[in-house]
Design a protein around this motif. Sequence first.
Motif, PDB file in Angstrom:
ATOM      1  N   PRO A  74       0.795  -1.232   0.000  1.00  0.00           N
ATOM      2  CA  PRO A  74       0.000   0.000   0.000  1.00  0.00           C
ATOM      3  C   PRO A  74       0.836   1.295   0.000  1.00  0.00           C
ATOM      4  O   PRO A  74       0.296   2.374  -0.181  1.00  0.00           O
ATOM      5  N   VAL A  75       2.149   1.181   0.221  1.00  0.00           N
ATOM      6  CA  VAL A  75       2.989   2.397   0.214  1.00  0.00           C
ATOM      7  C   VAL A  75       3.717   2.503  -1.123  1.00  0.00           C
ATOM      8  O   VAL A  75       3.753   1.563  -1.900  1.00  0.00           O
ATOM      9  N   LYS A  76       4.293   3.642  -1.372  1.00  0.00           N
ATOM     10  CA  LYS A  76       4.962   3.836  -2.662  1.00  0.00           C
ATOM     11  C   LYS A  76       6.471   3.643  -2.542  1.00  0.00           C
ATOM     12  O   LYS A  76       7.049   3.699  -1.453  1.00  0.00           O
ATOM     13  N   ALA A  77       7.102   3.423  -3.691  1.00  0.00           N
ATOM     14  CA  ALA A  77       8.563   3.322  -3.753  1.00  0.00           C
ATOM     15  C   ALA A  77       9.154   4.736  -3.741  1.00  0.00           C
ATOM     16  O   ALA A  77       8.619   5.645  -4.369  1.00  0.00           O
ATOM     17  N   VAL A  78      10.256   4.895  -3.017  1.00  0.00           N
ATOM     18  CA  VAL A  78      10.903   6.200  -2.877  1.00  0.00           C
ATOM     19  C   VAL A  78      12.359   6.079  -3.322  1.00  0.00           C
ATOM     20  O   VAL A  78      13.055   5.130  -2.929  1.00  0.00           O
ATOM     21  N   VAL A  79      12.816   7.028  -4.122  1.00  0.00           N
ATOM     22  CA  VAL A  79      14.227   7.075  -4.514  1.00  0.00           C
ATOM     23  C   VAL A  79      14.986   7.750  -3.376  1.00  0.00           C
ATOM     24  O   VAL A  79      14.808   8.932  -3.104  1.00  0.00           O
ATOM     25  N   ASP A 102       8.384   3.232   1.083  1.00  0.00           N
ATOM     26  CA  ASP A 102       8.209   4.316   2.041  1.00  0.00           C
ATOM     27  C   ASP A 102       7.492   3.799   3.281  1.00  0.00           C
ATOM     28  O   ASP A 102       6.332   4.120   3.537  1.00  0.00           O
ATOM     29  N   SER A 103       8.198   2.987   4.059  1.00  0.00           N
ATOM     30  CA  SER A 103       7.622   2.343   5.239  1.00  0.00           C
ATOM     31  C   SER A 103       7.664   3.289   6.437  1.00  0.00           C
ATOM     32  O   SER A 103       8.692   3.922   6.690  1.00  0.00           O
ATOM     33  N   PRO A 104       6.560   3.375   7.202  1.00  0.00           N
ATOM     34  CA  PRO A 104       6.557   4.255   8.370  1.00  0.00           C
ATOM     35  C   PRO A 104       7.325   3.673   9.564  1.00  0.00           C
ATOM     36  O   PRO A 104       7.617   4.380  10.514  1.00  0.00           O
TER      37      PRO A 104
END
Length: 192
Positions: A74-79, A102-104
């Motif tokens: 459910p989260v997005k990939a972050v560079v 983008d894990s909290p």
Amino acid sequence: MQSSAVPELAHTHTRPIHWLATATAVAGVVAFSSVLQPGAATAAQPAAPETKSAPAPMTPPDPAAVTFPIECGPVKAVVKKRASGDLDGDGRPETVAVVHCDSPMGTPPDGVYVLTRDAEGGKPRVVATLLDPEDGTTVTDFAVRDGAVTATLLGYSSADVPRCCPDEKSDAKWRWRDGSFIRSTPAEARSV
């Protein structure tokens, strides 16, 4: 009255006629010099040698224009990091991107991907995975220089080690050779 040994000279006393003569002489010199001015410069600069314009340098691929092969739910990939350079010697820059979800919570593992474009400068695409997120590793120091990718990798010795606190550290170097990226340990590698 006392007489001088040197006779009195008429030109040692300034009179208005002297000033008038001096002014007339200066005006004559200025007028005469304006008549004798050199002509306009007619020499032309030699033509510059004909040069061909170099092709405009290609811009490195933009990671924002790519979908990375990383499953984030459910989260997005972050560079997280990115660097560019010519890795395969073809004169066109590649971009290397360090990407994670983008894990909290916790320390999400990183993937390291190489992006390129075709010769016409088309849409960027992923052409190699240097580090798979499935390995559970995170990347700290990261650079692209001299045709190689270098990184410091943090990992875990077992599943019992909390995911916040990696207990293994290694250095890795990837270089393009014979059609693929070969991983090695840099000569200046550090140990834990």
